[in-house]
Design a protein around this motif. Structure first.
Motif, PDB file in Angstrom:
ATOM      1  N   GLU A   1       0.830  -1.207   0.000  1.00 39.01           N
ATOM      2  CA  GLU A   1       0.000   0.000   0.000  1.00 39.01           C
ATOM      3  C   GLU A   1       0.866   1.260   0.000  1.00 39.01           C
ATOM      4  O   GLU A   1       0.571   2.235  -0.683  1.00 39.01           O
ATOM      5  N   ARG A   2       1.950   1.227   0.789  1.00 33.23           N
ATOM      6  CA  ARG A   2       2.849   2.388   0.819  1.00 33.23           C
ATOM      7  C   ARG A   2       3.431   2.635  -0.580  1.00 33.23           C
ATOM      8  O   ARG A   2       3.465   3.758  -1.066  1.00 33.23           O
ATOM      9  N   PHE A   3       3.886   1.556  -1.237  1.00 32.49           N
ATOM     10  CA  PHE A   3       4.484   1.728  -2.569  1.00 32.49           C
ATOM     11  C   PHE A   3       3.426   2.126  -3.600  1.00 32.49           C
ATOM     12  O   PHE A   3       3.731   2.857  -4.546  1.00 32.49           O
TER      13      PHE A   3
ATOM     14  N   ILE B   1       1.006   4.159  -3.042  1.00 29.10           N
ATOM     15  CA  ILE B   1       0.853   5.615  -2.874  1.00 29.10           C
ATOM     16  C   ILE B   1       2.092   6.349  -3.406  1.00 29.10           C
ATOM     17  O   ILE B   1       1.973   7.357  -4.116  1.00 29.10           O
ATOM     18  N   THR B   2       3.279   5.829  -3.073  1.00 26.59           N
ATOM     19  CA  THR B   2       4.484   6.548  -3.514  1.00 26.59           C
ATOM     20  C   THR B   2       4.633   6.496  -5.046  1.00 26.59           C
ATOM     21  O   THR B   2       5.208   7.411  -5.628  1.00 26.59           O
ATOM     22  N   GLN B   3       4.085   5.446  -5.683  1.00 25.43           N
ATOM     23  CA  GLN B   3       4.105   5.427  -7.161  1.00 25.43           C
ATOM     24  C   GLN B   3       3.270   6.581  -7.700  1.00 25.43           C
ATOM     25  O   GLN B   3       3.647   7.253  -8.669  1.00 25.43           O
ATOM     26  N   ALA B   4       2.131   6.836  -7.049  1.00 25.73           N
ATOM     27  CA  ALA B   4       1.271   7.952  -7.472  1.00 25.73           C
ATOM     28  C   ALA B   4       1.997   9.280  -7.238  1.00 25.73           C
ATOM     29  O   ALA B   4       1.924  10.188  -8.079  1.00 25.73           O
ATOM     30  N   VAL B   5       2.705   9.376  -6.114  1.00 27.83           N
ATOM     31  CA  VAL B   5       3.484  10.599  -5.828  1.00 27.83           C
ATOM     32  C   VAL B   5       4.545  10.777  -6.924  1.00 27.83           C
ATOM     33  O   VAL B   5       4.762  11.899  -7.410  1.00 27.83           O
ATOM     34  N   GLY B   6       5.182   9.688  -7.329  1.00 28.25           N
ATOM     35  CA  GLY B   6       6.223   9.747  -8.363  1.00 28.25           C
ATOM     36  C   GLY B   6       5.662  10.250  -9.682  1.00 28.25           C
ATOM     37  O   GLY B   6       6.285  11.075 -10.366  1.00 28.25           O
TER      38      GLY B   6
ATOM     39  N   ALA C   1      13.503  13.434  -4.921  1.00 33.02           N
ATOM     40  CA  ALA C   1      13.773  13.326  -3.470  1.00 33.02           C
ATOM     41  C   ALA C   1      13.444  14.647  -2.787  1.00 33.02           C
ATOM     42  O   ALA C   1      13.554  15.721  -3.386  1.00 33.02           O
ATOM     43  N   ASP C   2      13.025  14.530  -1.521  1.00 33.53           N
ATOM     44  CA  ASP C   2      12.760  15.717  -0.708  1.00 33.53           C
ATOM     45  C   ASP C   2      13.456  15.493   0.643  1.00 33.53           C
ATOM     46  O   ASP C   2      12.866  14.939   1.586  1.00 33.53           O
ATOM     47  N   PRO C   3      14.749  15.903   0.724  1.00 31.25           N
ATOM     48  CA  PRO C   3      15.533  15.601   1.930  1.00 31.25           C
ATOM     49  C   PRO C   3      14.912  16.158   3.223  1.00 31.25           C
ATOM     50  O   PRO C   3      15.018  15.522   4.270  1.00 31.25           O
TER      51      PRO C   3
ATOM     52  N   ARG D   1      11.673  16.531   3.939  1.00 29.03           N
ATOM     53  CA  ARG D   1      10.584  15.614   4.303  1.00 29.03           C
ATOM     54  C   ARG D   1      11.155  14.307   4.879  1.00 29.03           C
ATOM     55  O   ARG D   1      10.656  13.788   5.873  1.00 29.03           O
ATOM     56  N   GLU D   2      12.211  13.813   4.260  1.00 32.41           N
ATOM     57  CA  GLU D   2      12.831  12.557   4.742  1.00 32.41           C
ATOM     58  C   GLU D   2      13.348  12.725   6.167  1.00 32.41           C
ATOM     59  O   GLU D   2      13.125  11.860   7.019  1.00 32.41           O
ATOM     60  N   GLU D   3      14.017  13.852   6.402  1.00 31.99           N
ATOM     61  CA  GLU D   3      14.584  14.108   7.734  1.00 31.99           C
ATOM     62  C   GLU D   3      13.478  14.151   8.790  1.00 31.99           C
ATOM     63  O   GLU D   3      13.594  13.560   9.861  1.00 31.99           O
TER      64      GLU D   3
ATOM     65  N   VAL E   1      12.044   4.174  -3.051  1.00 36.44           N
ATOM     66  CA  VAL E   1      11.012   5.091  -3.569  1.00 36.44           C
ATOM     67  C   VAL E   1      11.658   6.133  -4.482  1.00 36.44           C
ATOM     68  O   VAL E   1      11.150   6.420  -5.577  1.00 36.44           O
ATOM     69  N   ILE E   2      12.790   6.679  -4.023  1.00 34.98           N
ATOM     70  CA  ILE E   2      13.460   7.713  -4.831  1.00 34.98           C
ATOM     71  C   ILE E   2      13.892   7.132  -6.185  1.00 34.98           C
ATOM     72  O   ILE E   2      13.754   7.785  -7.230  1.00 34.98           O
ATOM     73  N   ARG E   3      14.382   5.892  -6.168  1.00 36.53           N
ATOM     74  CA  ARG E   3      14.755   5.241  -7.438  1.00 36.53           C
ATOM     75  C   ARG E   3      13.531   5.159  -8.363  1.00 36.53           C
ATOM     76  O   ARG E   3      13.618   5.422  -9.558  1.00 36.53           O
TER      77      ARG E   3
HETATM   78  C1  LIG Z   1       7.138  10.080  -1.181  1.00 41.93           C
HETATM   79  C2  LIG Z   1       7.901  11.147  -1.425  1.00 41.93           C
HETATM   80  O1  LIG Z   1       9.103  11.072  -2.136  1.00 41.93           O
HETATM   81  C3  LIG Z   1      10.333  10.702  -1.522  1.00 41.93           C
HETATM   82  C4  LIG Z   1      10.141   9.536  -0.658  1.00 41.93           C
HETATM   83  C5  LIG Z   1       9.789   9.678   0.655  1.00 41.93           C
HETATM   84  C6  LIG Z   1       9.257   8.520   1.441  1.00 41.93           C
HETATM   85  O2  LIG Z   1       9.267   7.390   0.906  1.00 41.93           O
HETATM   86  O3  LIG Z   1       8.798   8.722   2.588  1.00 41.93           O
HETATM   87  C7  LIG Z   1       9.916  10.931   1.283  1.00 41.93           C
HETATM   88  C8  LIG Z   1      10.415  12.000   0.605  1.00 41.93           C
HETATM   89  C9  LIG Z   1      10.894  11.919  -0.789  1.00 41.93           C
HETATM   90  O4  LIG Z   1      12.304  11.889  -0.803  1.00 41.93           O
HETATM   91  C10 LIG Z   1       7.504  12.499  -0.999  1.00 41.93           C
HETATM   92  O5  LIG Z   1       8.115  13.484  -1.468  1.00 41.93           O
HETATM   93  O6  LIG Z   1       6.560  12.614  -0.200  1.00 41.93           O
END
Ligand SMILES: C=C(O[C@@H]1C=C(C(=O)O)C=C[C@H]1O)C(=O)O
Length: 107
Positions: A40-42, A44-49, A60-62, A64-66, A97-99
């Motif tokens: 489910e997480r992937f 959603i992240t595919q849709a974000v991609g 990438a969004d460093p 947000r990651e932090e 996800v970034i890949r």
């Molecule tokens: C999912 C995103 O893309 C990337 C992946 C993230 C994640 O898997 O949590 C967070 C930030 C981004 O580097 C996002 O920008 O929200």
């Protein structure tokens, strides 16, 4: 002639252990839940991609990651789960996800 009597006795088939089997049944259920949660997480992240690719946003969004890693580390500590392990696990997923997002951008 070889002295076969000095060979170690082959291990007998393990006796069924109901306690271990019950623990493993529970592990099987948790592992299945993990796979569904990850799927489910992937999804959603595919849709974000795709969204990022359409809007020329970086994969990438460093920042947000932090924030996510800090939040997850605190949650892990609360749940008595090793925060180092939690961070490594999340980092591993985010890197994948970034890949995917980089591939989506390339089309
Ligand atoms: C999912 C995103 O893309 C990337 C992946 C993230 C994640 O898997 O949590 C967070 C930030 C981004 O580097 C996002 O920008 O929200």
């Amino acid at each position: 002639m070889t002295d076969v009597t000095s060979q170690p006795t082959p291990a007998a088939p393990a006796a069924p252990d109901a306690t271990l089997a019950a623990y493993r049944k529970s592990i099987d259920n948790f592992d299945a839940a993990l796979i569904h949660i990850l799927a489910e997480r992937f999804r959603i992240t595919q849709a974000v991609g795709a969204y990022k690719a359409q809007h020329a946003l970086p994969p990438a969004d460093p920042g947000r990651e932090e924030a996510q890693i800090a939040r997850l580390r605190a949650l892990a500590e609360d749940a008595q789960l090793d925060p180092e392990f939690s961070e490594k696990f999340l980092r591993f997923i985010i890197d994948e996800v970034i890949r995917h997002h980089e591939r989506a951008r390339e089309g």
